[in-house]
Enzyme design. Structure first.
Site, PDB file in Angstrom:
ATOM      1  N   ASN A  24       1.492   9.859-102.119  1.00 11.20           N
ATOM      2  CA  ASN A  24       0.898  10.371-103.450  1.00 11.20           C
ATOM      3  C   ASN A  24      -0.484  10.258-103.419  1.00 11.20           C
ATOM      4  O   ASN A  24      -1.258  10.535-104.306  1.00 11.20           O
ATOM      5  CB  ASN A  24       1.453   9.867-104.659  1.00 11.20           C
ATOM      6  CG  ASN A  24       1.326   8.487-104.895  1.00 11.20           C
ATOM      7  OD1 ASN A  24       1.081   7.786-103.914  1.00 11.20           O
ATOM      8  ND2 ASN A  24       1.679   7.620-105.843  1.00 11.20           N
ATOM      9  N   ASP A  26      -2.774   7.670-103.155  1.00  6.64           N
ATOM     10  CA  ASP A  26      -3.535   7.029-104.010  1.00  6.64           C
ATOM     11  C   ASP A  26      -3.964   5.617-103.048  1.00  6.64           C
ATOM     12  O   ASP A  26      -4.400   4.669-103.762  1.00  6.64           O
ATOM     13  CB  ASP A  26      -2.593   6.194-105.160  1.00  6.64           C
ATOM     14  CG  ASP A  26      -1.627   5.472-104.489  1.00  6.64           C
ATOM     15  OD1 ASP A  26      -1.126   5.626-103.329  1.00  6.64           O
ATOM     16  OD2 ASP A  26      -0.753   4.907-105.614  1.00  6.64           O
ATOM     17  N   ASP A  30       4.234   4.058-100.269  1.00  6.29           N
ATOM     18  CA  ASP A  30       5.296   4.035-101.335  1.00  6.29           C
ATOM     19  C   ASP A  30       6.615   4.820-100.713  1.00  6.29           C
ATOM     20  O   ASP A  30       6.648   4.875 -99.495  1.00  6.29           O
ATOM     21  CB  ASP A  30       4.801   5.305-102.267  1.00  6.29           C
ATOM     22  CG  ASP A  30       4.326   6.452-101.841  1.00  6.29           C
ATOM     23  OD1 ASP A  30       4.848   7.067-101.008  1.00  6.29           O
ATOM     24  OD2 ASP A  30       3.190   6.860-102.176  1.00  6.29           O
ATOM     25  N   ASP A  99      14.593  -6.683 -98.947  1.00  5.27           N
ATOM     26  CA  ASP A  99      13.923  -8.293 -99.123  1.00  5.27           C
ATOM     27  C   ASP A  99      14.471  -8.672-100.232  1.00  5.27           C
ATOM     28  O   ASP A  99      14.307  -8.067-101.390  1.00  5.27           O
ATOM     29  CB  ASP A  99      12.377  -8.347 -99.045  1.00  5.27           C
ATOM     30  CG  ASP A  99      11.878  -9.124 -97.750  1.00  5.27           C
ATOM     31  OD1 ASP A  99      12.074 -10.194 -97.645  1.00  5.27           O
ATOM     32  OD2 ASP A  99      11.298  -8.599 -96.953  1.00  5.27           O
ATOM     33  N   ASP A 200      14.303 -13.868 -98.222  1.00 11.50           N
ATOM     34  CA  ASP A 200      13.191 -14.476 -98.086  1.00 11.50           C
ATOM     35  C   ASP A 200      13.257 -16.214 -98.038  1.00 11.50           C
ATOM     36  O   ASP A 200      13.854 -16.467 -99.302  1.00 11.50           O
ATOM     37  CB  ASP A 200      12.214 -14.060 -98.875  1.00 11.50           C
ATOM     38  CG  ASP A 200      10.786 -14.356 -98.822  1.00 11.50           C
ATOM     39  OD1 ASP A 200      10.304 -14.130 -97.911  1.00 11.50           O
ATOM     40  OD2 ASP A 200      10.135 -14.722 -99.560  1.00 11.50           O
ATOM     41  N   GLU A 257      15.673 -16.023 -93.654  1.00  7.45           N
ATOM     42  CA  GLU A 257      14.570 -16.517 -93.119  1.00  7.45           C
ATOM     43  C   GLU A 257      14.524 -17.886 -93.057  1.00  7.45           C
ATOM     44  O   GLU A 257      14.306 -18.547 -94.392  1.00  7.45           O
ATOM     45  CB  GLU A 257      13.179 -15.793 -93.894  1.00  7.45           C
ATOM     46  CG  GLU A 257      12.059 -16.332 -93.154  1.00  7.45           C
ATOM     47  CD  GLU A 257      10.997 -16.320 -93.742  1.00  7.45           C
ATOM     48  OE1 GLU A 257       9.702 -16.086 -93.331  1.00  7.45           O
ATOM     49  OE2 GLU A 257      10.931 -16.536 -95.230  1.00  7.45           O
ATOM     50  N   HIS A 326       5.728  -9.103 -90.349  1.00  3.19           N
ATOM     51  CA  HIS A 326       4.966  -8.894 -91.183  1.00  3.19           C
ATOM     52  C   HIS A 326       3.718 -10.317 -91.502  1.00  3.19           C
ATOM     53  O   HIS A 326       2.623 -10.257 -92.007  1.00  3.19           O
ATOM     54  CB  HIS A 326       5.252  -8.596 -92.607  1.00  3.19           C
ATOM     55  CG  HIS A 326       6.167  -9.465 -93.105  1.00  3.19           C
ATOM     56  ND1 HIS A 326       7.475  -9.637 -92.925  1.00  3.19           N
ATOM     57  CD2 HIS A 326       5.949 -10.302 -94.156  1.00  3.19           C
ATOM     58  CE1 HIS A 326       8.032 -10.621 -93.487  1.00  3.19           C
ATOM     59  NE2 HIS A 326       7.026 -11.025 -94.535  1.00  3.19           N
ATOM     60  N   ASP A 327       4.390 -11.304 -90.859  1.00  2.00           N
ATOM     61  CA  ASP A 327       3.787 -12.645 -91.300  1.00  2.00           C
ATOM     62  C   ASP A 327       2.849 -13.037 -89.993  1.00  2.00           C
ATOM     63  O   ASP A 327       2.043 -14.089 -90.011  1.00  2.00           O
ATOM     64  CB  ASP A 327       4.419 -13.722 -91.646  1.00  2.00           C
ATOM     65  CG  ASP A 327       5.390 -13.778 -93.008  1.00  2.00           C
ATOM     66  OD1 ASP A 327       4.390 -13.200 -93.936  1.00  2.00           O
ATOM     67  OD2 ASP A 327       6.424 -13.899 -93.164  1.00  2.00           O
TER      68      ASP A 327
HETATM   69  C1  GLC Z   1       8.324 -15.565 -96.282  1.00  2.00           C
HETATM   70  C2  GLC Z   1       7.719 -13.962 -96.352  1.00  2.00           C
HETATM   71  C3  GLC Z   1       6.208 -14.299 -96.721  1.00  2.00           C
HETATM   72  C4  GLC Z   1       5.876 -14.932 -97.984  1.00  2.00           C
HETATM   73  C5  GLC Z   1       6.811 -15.921 -98.169  1.00  2.00           C
HETATM   74  C6  GLC Z   1       6.792 -16.475 -99.626  1.00  2.00           C
HETATM   75  O1  GLC Z   1       7.838 -16.569 -95.587  1.00  2.00           O
HETATM   76  O2  GLC Z   1       7.812 -13.561 -94.852  1.00  2.00           O
HETATM   77  O3  GLC Z   1       5.421 -13.106 -96.374  1.00  2.00           O
HETATM   78  O4  GLC Z   1       4.534 -15.029 -98.155  1.00  2.00           O
HETATM   79  O5  GLC Z   1       8.127 -15.921 -97.544  1.00  2.00           O
HETATM   80  O6  GLC Z   1       7.663 -15.370-100.376  1.00  2.00           O
END
Ligand code: GLC
Length: 547
Positions: A24, A26, A30, A99, A200, A257, A326-327
């Site tokens: 969209n 912005d 999304d 997640d 998570d 995780e 992503h971390d």
């Molecule tokens: C997990 C996620 C991370 C987040 C953390 C707190 O490690 O991968 O991105 O900051 O949890 O939720």
């Protein structure tokens, strides 16, 4: 715990929704953006999407600070969009996991707003509260993002525990009400059709409720002692309850995780046959196998991956495999090499997708996206980077802080996806919420779709080989054994069953590597030709022998 059959027949792909595609215009990705790229994902061949948090959130920690668990952030779309995504993905035989953020909420979540309002509010017990010691927090525990694990709340003159940022108060899992509320959240999404969860930060749900000081060495009065809230006994009971109450009733997958520090024995406790908790665990061990000069520590990497694979095979369980998420930094920057861009990008595909375990590709990895090229501290937006700058600004120069963040910061993983060489990498028409990497003109999906010899098309080929070829069974279930285990440059392994012996050899260094092994028929390679007994820099082969 027995996983559903479909899980093994999957190749996963993690999507970071805010940075995937902006439909969209912005400046932020999304849900409709993901929907519009389903054809692309189908082309690539992945069949299990892990979608990062899209829930309403003030975005202190990229959406892991959730202010409403059963809804969609308006900037990303609506519940209708999510339903459409699930439905359209399922039509393409692509499953979806979300997640499931269990450790904390945002401080803007209605539960916390109530909880902090008074000591006798019914929601008080949803979080972990304690009185300070004079002007100091209740104890010396440190948090993952730096500083104390506690934050002061003036309303009641008490502190709440938060092992991530100040805006992320930790849930009190010892409360039955919290357990029930969170079970209802999982059920809500499963009933909507989702196929499971990446859970998570679950290692932290159990705490040392005595809140006694840690005896570990302190830095500025703080002891970074993760044992106070990691992998503690009681958490297996919480997870087992959740399994019995919710997960066991669906054909879903649960991947927790469990982070750094968890070794096989603690991982096995999550995936326990007698007291089932979850199906699989993510660990971080293979993300940081580097030498001091930043090159790949191949021996360490092999050892680590082998430790988890042989252990899991012995225990009869299946684990996820991935380079980075992503971390973390980008796989190309961590274990690849820009000078050997195509070769090393393809090598990463070949090694990962041949392993025993459920592979997860991180969005952008399939085109060899790299770490950020930012030159100013202000370009780094991640909360942990910002905290690092705050804590070190009087001790380190800008240059030093930048160097640290460039190596280990989390902004790399958040970069907008590079779709084309158009302005803003074809991610959006508007300046994105996070600066795009300047190399999008050379590294982008469009260019690689048009090139049959691209990293992208190599990923596609390798996924096909894993999921849809006569070798699938061997690659999914076959034995795993390292070869050339002590070789400093070559990552080599064999996958074997009654039908085939598949050998993967990959030189993860920038110089030639010699080896002594009999070559077999080459099925897939990343150089045009192969010279027996020698691997060129970043050369990788997949060889097959019929039994
Ligand atoms: C997990 C996620 C991370 C987040 C953390 C707190 O490690 O991968 O991105 O900051 O949890 O939720």
């Amino acid at each position: 715990m027995k996983i559903h059959d479909w899980v093994k027949k999957s190749v996963g792909y993690e999507i970071y929704p805010r940075s995937f595609y902006d439909s969209n215009q912005d400046g932020m990705g999304d849900i409709q953006g993901i929907i519009s790229k389903l054809d692309y994902l189908e082309y690539l061949g992945v069949n299990l999407l892990w979608i990062g948090p899209f829930y309403p959130s003030p975005l202190d920690d990229n959406g892991y600070d959730v202010s409403e668990f059963c809804d969609v952030d308006p900037s990303l779309g609506t519940l209708e969009d999510i339903k459409e995504l699930i439905q359209l993905a399922h039509q393409k035989s692509i499953r979806i996991i979300f997640d499931y953020v269990m450790n904390q909420t945002s401080d803007e979540h209605p539960w916390f707003i109530e909880s902090k309002s008074s000591t006798n509010n019914p929601k008080r017990e949803y979080y972990l509260w304690a009185k300070g010691k004079g002007k100091n927090p209740p104890n010396n525990w440190g948090s993952f993002f730096g500083g104390s694990a506690w934050n002061y709340s003036q309303e009641t003159d008490e502190y709440y525990m938060k092992i991530f940022s100040n805006k992320m108060p930790d849930l009190n899992w010892s409360s039955k009400n919290v357990q029930n509320e969170m079970a209802a959240v999982a059920k809500f999404w499963l009933d909507l059709g989702v196929d499971g969860f990446r859970m998570d930060a679950i290692a932290h749900l159990g705490r040392d409720m005595s809140f006694k000081d840690s005896t570990l060495k302190e830095e500025n009065g703080i002891a970074y002692d993760w044992s106070k809230f990691s992998n503690r006994e009681v958490l297996y009971t919480y997870l087992n309850n959740l399994h019995n109450q919710v997960f066991s009733k669906y054909s879903c997958v649960t991947i927790g995780e469990v982070g750094g520090g968890a070794k096989l024995d603690s991982a096995l406790r999550y995936v326990n046959q007698e007291k089932p908790a979850i199906d699989m665990v993510f660990n971080f061990d293979s993300v940081w196998c580097l030498n001091d000069d930043g090159s790949t520590n191949v021996v360490e990497l092999k050892k680590t991956i082998n430790y988890w694979i042989t252990g899991s095979r012995k225990a009869g369980i299946y684990l996820p495999q991935y380079w980075t998420n992503h971390d973390h930094p980008r796989a190309m920057s961590q274990y690849g090499n820009l000078e050997y861009f195509k070769e090393s990008g393809k090598l990463l595909a070949l090694v990962l997708l041949g392993l025993y375990g459920l592979p997860f590709i991180y969005n952008g990895e399939e085109i060899g996206m790299t770490n950020v090229d930012y030159t100013q501290l202000s370009d780094f937006k991640d909360v942990s980077s910002q905290n690092y700058f705050k804590m070190n600004q009087n001790k380190q120069s800008e240059q030093e802080m930048m160097e640290h963040i460039r190596k280990s910061g989390r902004d790399h993983g958040h970069l907008p996806m590079q779709w084309s060489d158009e302005k803003y990498a074809g991610f959006s028409n508007k300046s994105p919420y996070l600066k795009v990497n300047g190399n999008y003109k050379e590294i982008n999906v469009q260019q690689q779709l048009n090139d049959s010899d691209s990293i992208l098309n190599f990923y596609k080929q390798m996924i096909e080989l894993r999921l849809k070829s006569q070798y699938s069974k061997t690659l999914i279930d076959g034995d795993f054994k390292l070869v050339l285990a002590r070789h400093k440059q070559i990552f080599g392994y064999i996958r074997e069953d009654d039908t085939f012996i598949i050998t993967v050899l990959a030189n993860m260094s920038n110089s030639k590597a010699n080896y002594r092994l009999t070559d077999k028929e080459i099925l897939l390679q990343n150089y045009e030709a192969h010279q027996k007994g020698v691997l060129q820099p970043y050369e990788a082969l997949l060889m097959v022998e019929v039994k």
